[in-house]
Write an enzyme that holds these catalytic residues in place. Structure first.
Site, short mmCIF file in Angstrom:
data_model
loop_
_atom_site.label_atom_id
_atom_site.label_comp_id
_atom_site.label_asym_id
_atom_site.label_seq_id
_atom_site.Cartn_x
_atom_site.Cartn_y
_atom_site.Cartn_z
CB SER A 183 160.11 88.11 69.57
OG SER A 183 161.14 89.03 69.41
CG ASP A 224 147.37 96.89 65.14
OD1 ASP A 224 146.63 95.99 65.56
OD2 ASP A 224 148.13 97.55 65.87
CE LYS A 246 162.17 88.99 73.40
NZ LYS A 246 162.50 90.04 72.41
#
Length: 552
Positions: free
Chosen positions: A308, A319, A333
């Site tokens: 999460s 990224d 999640k």
């Protein structure tokens, strides 16, 4: 990711409307009546469904052969309804909400102690610094014998029952009678309960002269403040490289995760974006600058328990080519919940959006096979050998993303680390696992500290870290305790895991005196993910954004 809740009274009409309004979506910021009127034209089935549910409850109340509890029935119905949506949309009763919010809000009301149950007695591991118990003189090692003059030890109480009795509203008083240092005379303390901090940064310390370590166990309302405090403290001690540990972090508040990621990224870099059915839940979150930590090489530790909000941080740093990710594939999640309070103190936590990492990865693992299969996914990963070999992890090439500095990342089913570190498949590890499962090592450590606290404390932590050694005689005593607890002796296993077992026991002993600050530096000596990360900071340094141009 974001949660809260409240309860439901047996007022049939209103309960039914609340339950079925969820089926077509509840919009935060508008009244329930407004939502009801907005929903009718969109879904003409709603009115009939509400009427049907109310009719059923009325017939049950009036005609069923036995007495019924309409509140329990309606709560069960709402809970089952939420389970039909996705694994993370949930309904919480008022009591469940209260317990859940303790972790997310970052504080609770009580006396402020860490304790463990041993031989049917609550042993104080440590009073929380500045808490009510510490202020009146409760110490580590105290055994709680009575509470408000009622016998507490030897009563077969479970840990949760002890916790419930010691907690209470701010301003209320409780009398603790404790036994200290095996002395005959008992000590009485009158403690006034108060707000007690519930920390989400478990520990921070300098690994060496350059590398600082911070472990974040969840993302609460106070996490960013705790993180900044830890970071600045480590900087003052000379930190130039950061090892951020998010292993076992189940998530929490999304905004707390965004704030942590924000201070590790350049201004303008995308942190995360969400997409929902309603436009209000479709948002992009960018780093805004501020108190920046973006010139420090960063490595993030993750594992199958990282979920999460913690995955938002890991995904954003990966990224944006800001940090190396080390460990094992995270939980997966990628759904966003909002808290929707109901009239009786209960709460819905309803999924309103999906979140995506900056490269566009949707990392939610599949849940089409149903909730039971979804929650048994981690067991399936273990059985399939994923924890031991990266080759056993299968990703769809269609979900592949290429980062600007050449790294390949994948969507669908968690964050895959840049460096995979398997669980060590130690030969005969079952014996050690059983010792830990039955708390044999932890119990022995607690008893050892109870007998030698003064001498150990006199050593100081540095002296203990450098000079204390777990003897073979201590291990023999553990084997004897294990035998009494039903753990059969395995000589080959003891020989194979002896070094690791001694290190664990040394760490557990340290924890009972110096708490997490004493436990982790010792435990990390045999932590393979931790040790792997320490070898990768030269590579992590290549990811630091360049802010200056060399002059000719």
């Amino acid at each position: 990711m974001v949660n809260e809740h409240k309860n439901v009274k047996p007022i049939i009409g209103l309960t039914a409307v609340c339950a079925l309004a969820v089926a077509i979506g509840i919009w935060v910021g508008a009244s329930l009546e407004q939502k009801r009127e907005e929903a009718k034209p969109k879904n003409p089935v709603l009115e009939g469904a509400v009427q049907k549910f109310e009719d059923v409850l009325i017939h049950v109340e009036c005609d069923y052969v036995d007495d019924t509890d309409l509140q329990t029935l309606s709560e069960t119905a709402i809970g089952d309804l939420m389970k039909q949506l996705d694994p993370h949309s949930t309904y919480l009763t008022a009591r469940e909400l209260s317990l859940s919010n303790i972790e997310l809000q970052g504080e609770l009301e009580g006396i402020g102690i860490e304790f463990v149950m041993l031989h049917d007695t609550a042993y104080v591991i440590a009073p929380i610094g500045g808490g009510p118990a510490e202020q009146v003189g409760v110490r580590a090692g105290d055994k709680i014998i009575r509470v408000d003059d009622k016998d507490f030890a030897g009563q077969g109480l479970k840990q949760v029952e002890v916790t419930t009795q010691l907690r209470g509203a701010k301003g209320t008083k409780v009398k603790l009678t404790v036994k200290r240092d095996n002395k005959e005379e008992l000590l009485d303390f009158i403690i006034t309960r108060d707000k007690v901090p519930f920390y989400s940064v478990d520990v921070s310390y300098m690994v060496d002269s350059q590398i600082g370590y911070i472990k974040v166990s969840r993302f609460t309302a106070n996490t960013f403040k705790e993180f900044k405090t830890a970071f600045h403290s480590l900087q003052k001690q000379g930190m130039t490289k950061l090892l951020l540990d998010l292993r076992g972090n189940p998530g929490g508040y999304m905004d707390a995760a965004i704030k942590v990621a924000n201070d590790l990224l350049d201004q303008g870099q995308l942190i995360v974006y969400t997409k929902g059915k309603a436009s209000k839940y479709t948002t992009k979150y960018y780093a805004k600058g501020g108190d920046k930590f973006d010139q420090c090489p960063v490595i993030v530790l993750i594992d199958e328990g990282t979920a999460s909000a913690a995955e938002i941080v890991a995904g954003a740093l990966q990224d944006n080519d800001r940090a190396l990710i080390v460990g094992r594939r995270s939980f997966g999640k990628g759904l966003v919940q909002i808290p929707i309070p109901l009239h009786d103190g209960s709460q819905l936590r309803l999924t309103v959006a999906r979140y995506y990492t900056p490269s566009g990865r949707f990392i939610q693992k599949p849940y089409g096979e149903g909730v039971p299969d979804y929650h048994s996914d981690l067991i399936s990963r273990y059985k399939q050998g994923e924890y031991f070999h990266a080759d056993n992890i299968q990703f769809d090439d269609a979900l592949k993303h290429q980062m600007s500095k050449g790294r390949t990342v994948y969507g669908g089913g968690g964050i895959m680390p840049d460096y995979f570190v398997p669980i060590e498949a130690r030969a005969h590890a079952t014996y050690l696992d059983q010792l830990q499962a039955k708390n044999i090592l932890q119990q022995y450590a607690l008893e050892y500290v109870d007998r030698h606290r003064e001498a150990l404390t006199a050593m100081g932590y540095e002296g203990y870290y450098d000079r204390f050694e777990v003897s073979d005689l201590m291990l023999k005593k553990i084997v004897a305790q294990a035998d009494k607890a039903g753990v059969s002796y395995d000589g080959r296993a003891l020989c194979t895991t002896k070094t690791h077992m001694k290190l664990l026991l040394k760490a557990y002993i340290a924890r009972n005196i110096w708490r997490a600050q004493g436990f982790y530096p010792i435990y990390h000596q045999s932590d393979e993910e931790f040790q792997k990360a320490l070898q990768l900071f030269d590579e992590a340094a290549t990811l630091i954004p360049k802010t200056t141009i060399d002059e000719e």
